[in-house]
Write a protein that holds these residues in place. Structure first.
Motif, PDB file in Angstrom:
ATOM      1  N   VAL A 627       0.973  -1.162  -0.007  1.00 51.58           N
ATOM      2  CA  VAL A 627       0.144  -0.131   0.045  1.00 51.58           C
ATOM      3  C   VAL A 627       0.893   1.311  -0.181  1.00 51.58           C
ATOM      4  CG1 VAL A 627      -1.955   1.261   1.134  1.00 51.58           C
ATOM      5  CG2 VAL A 627      -1.593  -1.423   1.319  1.00 51.58           C
ATOM      6  N   VAL A 629       0.830   4.324   0.273  1.00 55.75           N
ATOM      7  CA  VAL A 629       0.176   5.525   0.791  1.00 55.75           C
ATOM      8  C   VAL A 629       0.148   5.197   2.336  1.00 55.75           C
ATOM      9  CG1 VAL A 629      -1.700   7.112   1.133  1.00 55.75           C
ATOM     10  CG2 VAL A 629      -1.494   6.101  -0.959  1.00 55.75           C
ATOM     11  N   GLU A 630       0.571   6.347   3.013  1.00 54.91           N
ATOM     12  CA  GLU A 630       0.909   6.136   4.666  1.00 54.91           C
ATOM     13  C   GLU A 630      -0.438   6.225   5.230  1.00 54.91           C
ATOM     14  OE1 GLU A 630       3.596   8.847   5.967  1.00 54.91           O
ATOM     15  OE2 GLU A 630       5.443   8.245   4.942  1.00 54.91           O
ATOM     16  N   PHE A 632      -2.942   4.458   5.965  1.00 53.10           N
ATOM     17  CA  PHE A 632      -4.129   3.837   4.776  1.00 53.10           C
ATOM     18  C   PHE A 632      -4.573   2.406   5.401  1.00 53.10           C
ATOM     19  CE2 PHE A 632      -6.533   2.234   1.443  1.00 53.10           C
ATOM     20  CZ  PHE A 632      -6.975   3.384   0.630  1.00 53.10           C
ATOM     21  N   HIS A 694      -9.576   0.511  -0.668  1.00 55.92           N
ATOM     22  CA  HIS A 694     -10.324   1.303   0.216  1.00 55.92           C
ATOM     23  C   HIS A 694      -9.982   1.533   1.662  1.00 55.92           C
ATOM     24  CE1 HIS A 694     -13.621   1.766  -3.099  1.00 55.92           C
ATOM     25  NE2 HIS A 694     -12.848   0.716  -3.585  1.00 55.92           N
ATOM     26  N   ASP A 695      -9.986   2.789   1.891  1.00 53.32           N
ATOM     27  CA  ASP A 695      -9.433   2.881   3.497  1.00 53.32           C
ATOM     28  C   ASP A 695     -10.691   2.639   4.384  1.00 53.32           C
ATOM     29  OD1 ASP A 695      -8.879   4.124   6.193  1.00 53.32           O
ATOM     30  OD2 ASP A 695      -7.378   5.397   4.866  1.00 53.32           O
ATOM     31  N   ARG A 701     -12.235   7.246   0.776  1.00 58.29           N
ATOM     32  CA  ARG A 701     -10.408   7.458   0.569  1.00 58.29           C
ATOM     33  C   ARG A 701     -10.150   6.323   0.014  1.00 58.29           C
ATOM     34  NH1 ARG A 701      -5.635   7.354   4.811  1.00 58.29           N
ATOM     35  NH2 ARG A 701      -3.987   8.535   3.418  1.00 58.29           N
ATOM     36  N   ILE A 702      -9.465   6.557  -1.240  1.00 54.78           N
ATOM     37  CA  ILE A 702      -8.933   5.321  -2.023  1.00 54.78           C
ATOM     38  C   ILE A 702      -7.549   5.477  -2.343  1.00 54.78           C
ATOM     39  CG2 ILE A 702     -11.125   4.756  -3.065  1.00 54.78           C
ATOM     40  CD1 ILE A 702     -10.216   6.035  -5.395  1.00 54.78           C
ATOM     41  N   CYS A 703      -6.890   4.395  -2.837  1.00 59.77           N
ATOM     42  CA  CYS A 703      -5.542   4.344  -3.207  1.00 59.77           C
ATOM     43  C   CYS A 703      -5.428   3.391  -4.440  1.00 59.77           C
ATOM     44  CB  CYS A 703      -4.654   3.903  -2.240  1.00 59.77           C
ATOM     45  SG  CYS A 703      -2.765   3.295  -2.532  1.00 59.77           S
ATOM     46  N   PRO A 705      -2.748   1.661  -6.201  1.00 62.38           N
ATOM     47  CA  PRO A 705      -1.325   1.463  -6.345  1.00 62.38           C
ATOM     48  C   PRO A 705      -0.487   1.601  -7.705  1.00 62.38           C
ATOM     49  CG  PRO A 705      -2.216  -0.233  -4.986  1.00 62.38           C
ATOM     50  CD  PRO A 705      -3.004   0.786  -5.610  1.00 62.38           C
ATOM     51  N   ASN A 707      -0.826   3.519  -9.748  1.00 64.85           N
ATOM     52  CA  ASN A 707      -0.350   5.180 -10.308  1.00 64.85           C
ATOM     53  C   ASN A 707       0.776   5.533  -9.480  1.00 64.85           C
ATOM     54  OD1 ASN A 707      -2.129   5.845 -12.413  1.00 64.85           O
ATOM     55  ND2 ASN A 707      -3.816   6.095 -10.766  1.00 64.85           N
ATOM     56  N   HIS A 708       1.554   4.545  -8.889  1.00 67.16           N
ATOM     57  CA  HIS A 708       2.710   4.645  -8.017  1.00 67.16           C
ATOM     58  C   HIS A 708       3.687   4.022  -8.548  1.00 67.16           C
ATOM     59  CE1 HIS A 708       0.548   6.911  -4.937  1.00 67.16           C
ATOM     60  NE2 HIS A 708      -0.442   6.323  -5.164  1.00 67.16           N
TER      61      HIS A 708
END
Length: 1026
Positions: A627, A629-630, A632, A694-695, A701-703, A705, A707-708
């Motif tokens: 993940v 994103v911090e 999360f 999904h958080d 709030r979504i992430c 990955p 896109n990273h």
């Protein structure tokens, strides 16, 4: 006598006078008996400024204040005290709102208070009359379009399926309905804030109010907008149509409009003179469509639009190509030459289906504008979502997040707009985040008839445009025989789109002067309508006479304009005779600059390796299992899935989901945009993908990955679609048309759900290149497999796709060994694969972008294999230098003694794992070879030949889990026979013929499975058969 035309019976006033009177009397009785117990009748949530003073909401409040004042004038604010005193003194409404004259004498005593009660009915009449005027205004706003003069034929067929009700048009005696009479016509009334008919005036006599409402809502324009639930938007529309003198045109605008009408009309007349016996689906009866479209384009260009994508049916298409897109006339005229030879590969298409792309200067704004008219089939409205998808793509590539630079215009026929479900599906996409194009202008050519079908049996609604109400799109009906009204409405429509970025509909109510086509006889079915049409004077003649009468043009100028355009047509016709070859590529609607050579050929005919380095695989695998994103918080079950992925990366293996991740991540890193769309694709139907996290503690709030992956990567778009296949697949097809440098994928929730999008598949994806010289690299992911889940969730119907392949099953391709694979791909109309390993799925996705041309890719994806312990691939199969394997040969013990192999079983997809398990159980690893045909189309003749030659003593069996009349058998058998030069028979092992794709009974499913496995491994099963 002044006549009032209003929609009385359909429009009830907000509060009927009789009801108000009875309530007032009851309350007066309560006052007289000193038993006042007034209670609030409704809660006020809207601000006072947002509502007119005497409307239905505040009238209750006024009554409350009035009765309180009657009991005790000091109980209300001084301003109310002054208002009621002035009103009771007989002051007109306007004066009652102003500061009152000084009241002489002492304060009112009991006698005066009783006198006030005595004159109360006058005040009640005042309030009732204002309420009635408010109702009258609202009546015109809501229903005025029902009595507008929309039909140029005057037969009302486009408005109601039957004669108009006799009480729609009323005279002065109908004033009684509102509690008014003729004596009120010259009374002055204060106008509510929800109308702009007063202009700068706040009060008007009733007679003038009615006349202005008539002018605004009951002439050549009918406006439907009161269903919109946004006050600002309603007020905006009211201003555009109610302000006095708003429809004024300059002399230059009128002359331009006339010139455009001349071109529209004379173009059709020229075609009729030259090719009277040819189908052309002319525009006669709706010639104002051309100035309508040009007005929309002019206004949009003025507002900053640089590119417009258009879709339309066949009627008027040649005229639009000539006079809107500005296709060279000689290129259009040469299409009528039956001796013209085709220069391009493929079938081509009829002239009224072809598209066009053109960049030119807009003469009104002096700005560059790109116009693209999409090619489309006869299937009406099928092009709608395709246009929207291409529009969305162009907006995406130029960073136009608000739709200020790229927009779409969709033209419709009245019968199709009401009848085709894809119209609703397309509207339904209009405000979804990943699908919105920020407003489309819809123009309906309302012929008041289908092919031969009357509106009364073609739709259940009054108008063909009612479907637009689901997205709160305003609908502007306009009489197409009033070019100035058409021009005004189109200007407003373009302004609406630029202001609110929402859909809008222009309904051009017209007629069709000829039949469905020029050869058709409409008098068979619509005799009365066509008797009227034969009498109808052409709109150009009517408008020219109007301008000549006004002095805007002279008859000589008008005739010179006609002669000028006729000369242009004649000269183009002469040039067209020199054309000997038809170039379909001249009609391309979506060019890809720089992708091909100048002659339209691929820059190379080699397909590079699709493998990656160990480091790249490891990096993408790390992203897929983390993940990025911090703070999360993900679901506990998802944590286990990510840990499982990390473990696989550590072991250098990948399953299906991770193989897909590797393909997507690497392409994104290389700068290729990826868009994955469909129902539930973010998570995946089978909970395997999880591309959107999904958080668990923060809503929405979504992430993502993906896109990273890398700092300069291309963006990844993954979006759950609406529950639509036809509309969404069409949209994604259009998105894929805009650029060859994007991987656009549509995934069906289950493979068989593609059949509700069959029109897009049959008319666009399969034959698109052959008809329109237009390549497309869209990918369809269709979950497929017999899992015992019943008829509906089993088969993606591979037989349908295979049946539409353009490959000759009886001819072995004559290509060199080096070019065999890529030449086959270049010549095919689409690629069909059923991969059995994650590595092969990874390679075929990457090949889709790395090959030097674009073809649609159909992938039958697995269900149970997503988690099958054997369906995993080693990183070694994905490293640099590796490729997609069209056929995976048997690499087991059979390779050691090929002469001893008694049978070679060819198969595809999931059934391979069932075959290998059964072979192992039967200890037949040395006698039966199993080869997987991963790419079904184009068929790998060369690699199949290698396998059949390797096992010269083996009989050939095709094994599939699908029923015999379905699946791949009928496609594969003749190709296998061609490969072996018909020297050996091809036997079948699989389920027998059936109507349904699969059984709904789990036990029956297992029995069928074991039966065909027995056949596949019984070496005597085909003995004695020929």
């Amino acid at each position: 006598m002044h006549r009032i035309r209003t929609t009385v019976v359909r429009l009830r006033p907000i509060a009927a006078p009789q009801t108000a009177k009875s309530q007032s009397q009851a309350r007066l009785a309560a006052v007289g008996g000193a038993l006042r117990t007034f209670q609030p009748m409704r809660s006020y949530t809207a601000s006072v400024s947002a509502e007119p003073f005497l409307n239905g909401t505040s009238s209750n409040y006024v009554e409350e204040m009035y009765y309180a004042w009657l009991e005790n004038p000091r109980s209300v604010h001084k301003s109310w005290d002054i208002f009621f005193r002035n009103a009771n003194a007989g002051a007109p409404p306007g004066a009652a709102y102003q500061s009152p004259p000084r009241l002489g004498g002492a304060a009112l005593g009991l006698a005066n208070a009783q006198a006030m009660v005595g004159v109360q009915p006058n005040v009640e009449k005042l309030v009732e009359d204002h309420l009635a005027v408010q109702s009258l205004v609202r009546a015109y706003q809501i229903r005025g379009h029902h009595v507008a003069q929309l039909d140029p034929l005057g037969i009302m067929a486009a408005i109601d399926p039957g004669p108009p009700p006799s009480d729609i048009i009323t005279s002065n005696d109908k004033l009684e309905f509102y509690g008014l009479d003729e004596s009120d016509l010259d009374k002055v009334f204060r106008l509510p804030t929800t109308t702009f008919i007063g202009g700068s005036e706040s009060t008007l006599p009733l007679r003038e109010i009615i006349q202005r409402l008539e002018m605004a809502y009951c002439q050549s324009i009918g406006v439907e907008f009161m269903f919109i639930n946004d006050l600002e938007q309603c007020q905006w529309i009211r201003q555009k149509f109610e302000r006095p003198g708003i429809m004024q045109f300059t002399l230059e605008e009128k002359r331009t409009l006339l010139a455009r009408m001349v071109r529209s009309t004379r173009f059709e007349e020229f075609l009729q003179r030259k090719w009277s016996s040819e189908k052309r689906f002319g525009l006669e009866g709706c010639e104002s469509l051309i100035p309508a479209l040009k007005t929309i384009i002019d206004k949009s260009s003025m507002n900053g639009v640089e590119s417009i994508i258009m879709g339309m049916p066949h009627r008027g298409r040649l005229n639009v190509l000539a006079n809107v897109i500005r296709k060279e006339l000689d290129q259009i005229f040469c299409q009528f030459d039956s001796k013209l030879e085709a220069a391009d590969e493929g079938s081509g298409d009829v002239k009224y289906h072809l598209g066009m792309w053109h960049r030119r200067i807009n003469r009104v704004t002096d700005r560059n504008i790109t116009l693209s008219l999409m090619a489309n089939p006869s299937h009406l409205e099928a092009v709608d979502p395709v246009v929207q998808g291409k529009t969305k793509a162009e907006q995406f590539y130029c960073g136009d997040t608000e739709g200020n630079r790229v927009m779409s215009i969709l033209l419709h026929g009245d019968a199709a707009f009401a009848g085709q479900g894809v119209v609703y599906e397309t509207f339904h996409l209009s405000d979804l985040p990943s699908y919105t194009t920020h407003g489309t202008i819809h123009v309906v050519v309302n012929n008041q008839i289908g092919f031969t079908t009357d509106p009364r049996v073609a739709r259940s609604s009054s108008y063909p445009t009612d479907v637009a109400k689901v997205v709160n799109a305003p609908i502007f009906h306009v009489n197409a025989d009033d070019p100035e009204a058409v021009m005004y409405v189109c200007n407003v429509a373009a302004e609406w789109r630029a202001t609110f970025h929402k859909d809008v509909v222009v309904d051009l109510v017209c007629y069709r002067r000829n039949g469905h086509n020029e050869m058709d006889e409409p008098m068979f079915t619509q005799p009365l309508m066509y008797k009227q049409i034969k009498k109808q004077k052409g709109v150009l003649q009517k408008y020219a006479e109007k301008l000549i009468a006004e002095g805007a043009v002279t008859r000589q100028e008008y005739e010179e304009e006609i002669a000028k355009y006729d000369k242009i047509c004649e000269e183009a016709h002469a040039r067209s005779k020199d054309e000997k070859i038809l170039h379909i590529k001249h009609w391309l609607d979506s060019p890809w600059p720089g992708f091909f050579n100048m002659d339209g050929q691929p820059k190379s005919m080699t397909s590079p390796s699709t493998g990656l380095t160990e480091e790249e695989l490891g990096h993408i695998g790390h992203i897929a299992s983390s993940v990025p994103v911090e703070d999360f918080t993900i679901h506990g079950g998802l944590s286990r899935i990510l840990k499982g992925r990390a473990a696989m990366v550590g072991q250098r293996v990948c399953d299906w989901a991770l193989g897909e991740y590797m393909a997507f991540g690497s392409l994104l890193k290389e700068g290729t945009h990826i868009r994955l769309s469909g129902q539930d694709v973010e998570r995946g139907t089978f909970s395997h993908r999880h591309h959107v996290l999904h958080d668990q503690n923060v809503d929405k709030r979504i992430c993502i990955p993906m896109n990273h992956i890398a700092p300069n990567q291309a963006p990844y778009t993954v979006c759950n679609s609406s529950l639509s296949e036809y509309g969404v697949l069409g949209f994604e097809l259009g998105f894929a048309m805009a650029s060859p440098n994007a991987l656009v994928l549509w995934e069906a929730q289950f493979g068989d759900f593609h059949n509700t999008a069959q029109c897009i598949i049959d008319q666009f994806i399969c034959p698109g290149q052959a008809k329109w010289v237009r390549q497309n690299g869209i990918v369809l992911l269709l979950p497929h497999g017999m899992e015992g889940m019943g008829p509906e969730h089993s088969s993606a119907r591979p037989e349908r796709f295979l049946q539409m392949c353009n490959e000759d099953p009886d001819a072995y391709p004559k290509f060199s060994a080096e070019e065999f694979a890529v030449r086959q791909l270049y010549d095919c109309n689409w690629i069909i694969v059923n991969c059995s390993t994650p590595a092969n799925y990874f390679h075929v996705l990457r090949r889709q972008i790395l090959q030097p041309f674009r073809k649609p890719l159909i992938v039958f994806t697995p269900k149970s294999l997503l988690r099958h312990p054997d369906a995993k691939s080693n990183f070694d199969d994905m490293l640099t230098g590796t490729h997609f394997q069209r056929l995976i040969p048997d690499s087991g013990p059979v390779c050691e003694k090929p002469d001893g192999v008694k049978r070679i079983v060819f198969c595809t997809g999931k059934v391979y794992y069932e075959l290998t398990r059964e072979r192992k159980n039967r200890d037949m690893d040395n006698t039966v070879a199993i080869a997987r045909i991963e790419q079904l189309s184009p068929f790998p003749f060369d690699q199949v030949k290698v396998e059949t030659d390797r096992y010269p003593n083996a009989d050939l069996v095709w094994c599939q889990e699908e029923h015999k009349n379905q699946g791949y058998y009928d496609y594969v058998k003749p190709r296998l026979r061609t490969t072996v030069d018909r020297t050996r028979p091809v036997w079948y092992a699989g389920r027998g013929p059936a109507a349904a794709p699969a059984t709904g009974n789990k036990a029956a499913h297992l029995v069928e499975l074991q039966r065909f496995l027995d056949t596949a491994f019984n070496l005597d099963a085909f003995t004695g058969q020929s």
